[in-house]
Design a protein around this motif. Sequence first.
Motif, PDB file in Angstrom:
ATOM      1  N   LYS A  35      27.327  55.037  56.324  1.00  0.00           N
ATOM      2  CA  LYS A  35      27.374  55.003  54.867  1.00  0.00           C
ATOM      3  C   LYS A  35      26.781  53.673  54.425  1.00  0.00           C
ATOM      4  O   LYS A  35      27.283  52.611  54.791  1.00  0.00           O
ATOM      5  N   VAL A  36      25.703  53.754  53.661  1.00  0.00           N
ATOM      6  CA  VAL A  36      25.063  52.554  53.122  1.00  0.00           C
ATOM      7  C   VAL A  36      25.305  52.571  51.622  1.00  0.00           C
ATOM      8  O   VAL A  36      24.849  53.475  50.926  1.00  0.00           O
ATOM      9  N   ASN A  37      26.062  51.597  51.149  1.00  0.00           N
ATOM     10  CA  ASN A  37      26.469  51.544  49.737  1.00  0.00           C
ATOM     11  C   ASN A  37      27.113  52.862  49.307  1.00  0.00           C
ATOM     12  O   ASN A  37      26.907  53.347  48.204  1.00  0.00           O
ATOM     13  N   GLY A  38      27.839  53.495  50.235  1.00  0.00           N
ATOM     14  CA  GLY A  38      28.551  54.728  49.938  1.00  0.00           C
ATOM     15  C   GLY A  38      27.774  56.006  50.198  1.00  0.00           C
ATOM     16  O   GLY A  38      28.341  57.096  50.141  1.00  0.00           O
ATOM     17  N   ALA A  39      26.472  55.911  50.464  1.00  0.00           N
ATOM     18  CA  ALA A  39      25.646  57.103  50.686  1.00  0.00           C
ATOM     19  C   ALA A  39      25.373  57.291  52.176  1.00  0.00           C
ATOM     20  O   ALA A  39      25.065  56.329  52.875  1.00  0.00           O
ATOM     21  N   PRO A  40      25.468  58.531  52.685  1.00  0.00           N
ATOM     22  CA  PRO A  40      25.186  58.757  54.112  1.00  0.00           C
ATOM     23  C   PRO A  40      23.695  58.621  54.417  1.00  0.00           C
ATOM     24  O   PRO A  40      22.849  59.191  53.729  1.00  0.00           O
ATOM     25  N   VAL A  41      23.388  57.830  55.441  1.00  0.00           N
ATOM     26  CA  VAL A  41      22.002  57.617  55.870  1.00  0.00           C
ATOM     27  C   VAL A  41      21.959  57.779  57.384  1.00  0.00           C
ATOM     28  O   VAL A  41      22.737  57.146  58.099  1.00  0.00           O
ATOM     29  N   GLU A  42      21.063  58.639  57.875  1.00  0.00           N
ATOM     30  CA  GLU A  42      20.922  58.825  59.317  1.00  0.00           C
ATOM     31  C   GLU A  42      19.930  57.800  59.852  1.00  0.00           C
ATOM     32  O   GLU A  42      18.801  57.687  59.371  1.00  0.00           O
ATOM     33  N   PHE A  43      20.348  57.061  60.865  1.00  0.00           N
ATOM     34  CA  PHE A  43      19.527  56.047  61.509  1.00  0.00           C
ATOM     35  C   PHE A  43      19.246  56.435  62.953  1.00  0.00           C
ATOM     36  O   PHE A  43      20.057  57.093  63.592  1.00  0.00           O
ATOM     37  N   MET A  44      18.127  55.961  63.461  1.00  0.00           N
ATOM     38  CA  MET A  44      17.865  56.007  64.894  1.00  0.00           C
ATOM     39  C   MET A  44      18.108  54.598  65.417  1.00  0.00           C
ATOM     40  O   MET A  44      17.618  53.623  64.844  1.00  0.00           O
ATOM     41  N   VAL A  45      18.891  54.480  66.484  1.00  0.00           N
ATOM     42  CA  VAL A  45      19.135  53.176  67.089  1.00  0.00           C
ATOM     43  C   VAL A  45      17.857  52.750  67.802  1.00  0.00           C
ATOM     44  O   VAL A  45      17.315  53.487  68.628  1.00  0.00           O
ATOM     45  N   ASP A  80      15.680  56.875  52.025  1.00  0.00           N
ATOM     46  CA  ASP A  80      17.050  56.470  52.350  1.00  0.00           C
ATOM     47  C   ASP A  80      17.496  55.301  51.475  1.00  0.00           C
ATOM     48  O   ASP A  80      18.652  55.229  51.059  1.00  0.00           O
ATOM     49  N   ALA A  81      16.595  54.369  51.209  1.00  0.00           N
ATOM     50  CA  ALA A  81      16.923  53.241  50.334  1.00  0.00           C
ATOM     51  C   ALA A  81      17.275  53.740  48.933  1.00  0.00           C
ATOM     52  O   ALA A  81      18.248  53.279  48.319  1.00  0.00           O
ATOM     53  N   GLN A  82      16.511  54.685  48.436  1.00  0.00           N
ATOM     54  CA  GLN A  82      16.792  55.250  47.111  1.00  0.00           C
ATOM     55  C   GLN A  82      18.137  55.966  47.106  1.00  0.00           C
ATOM     56  O   GLN A  82      18.905  55.862  46.149  1.00  0.00           O
ATOM     57  N   ARG A  83      18.445  56.685  48.185  1.00  0.00           N
ATOM     58  CA  ARG A  83      19.727  57.381  48.296  1.00  0.00           C
ATOM     59  C   ARG A  83      20.885  56.379  48.249  1.00  0.00           C
ATOM     60  O   ARG A  83      21.966  56.674  47.748  1.00  0.00           O
ATOM     61  N   ALA A  84      20.644  55.165  48.783  1.00  0.00           N
ATOM     62  CA  ALA A  84      21.671  54.121  48.808  1.00  0.00           C
ATOM     63  C   ALA A  84      21.695  53.307  47.514  1.00  0.00           C
ATOM     64  O   ALA A  84      22.379  52.283  47.434  1.00  0.00           O
TER      65      ALA A  84
END
Length: 196
Positions: free
Chosen positions: A90-100, A113-117
């Motif tokens: 959760k980035v700023n409350g929004a779910p964001v899928e990351f690749m490690v 993803d930035a916009q979603r956050a």
Amino acid sequence: MTAFDQGHIAYLVLLGAALVYWFVRSNRASAGKVAQQAIAWGLIFLGVIAAIGLWDDIRQTVRPRLGAVAEAGRIKVPRANDGHYYLTLKVNGAPVEFMVDTGASQVVLAKADAQRAGIDTEDLAYVGRAYTANGVVRTAPVRLGAVEIGPVRHENLRAWVNGGEMDQSLLGMSWLQLWDRIEITGNALVLSREGR
């Protein structure tokens, strides 16, 4: 197309031709019925070839999203079919899928993803540069208010927004270094930290 792929295609064409020849030769008496059956078998054959060719795409589309097991101070991330590790934070409350990505030095967000956050990507100063396999891209520094997974929370984390095309946000070393221990064991990435 590799020589191996060409060999597979040649084999399939020869197999198909042999089957068609046998089928036509066996059923010369009823040509109309043979034509109908040949068309049906041809369509089945093409369907099987298409399914084999698209299998990796189909598997990626229907595969269940791999989750992480989060406990107090410990996260276990199963390895995906493609060999990578994925985490949804959760980035700023929004779910964001990351690749490690241990090859990335920072946390890098794709624009979507930035916009979603809640980050206005049009108003950022893309002053940084990142050298990727696809060339140089512009990046903009940002501060993430909160980055969370399960009970683990990091605040005021520095990250970068990628100004170019990027399919997947990356969790780089700046986030991984927040953990005391990183290990790969039993097809899983295990992150742990002591007493926090």
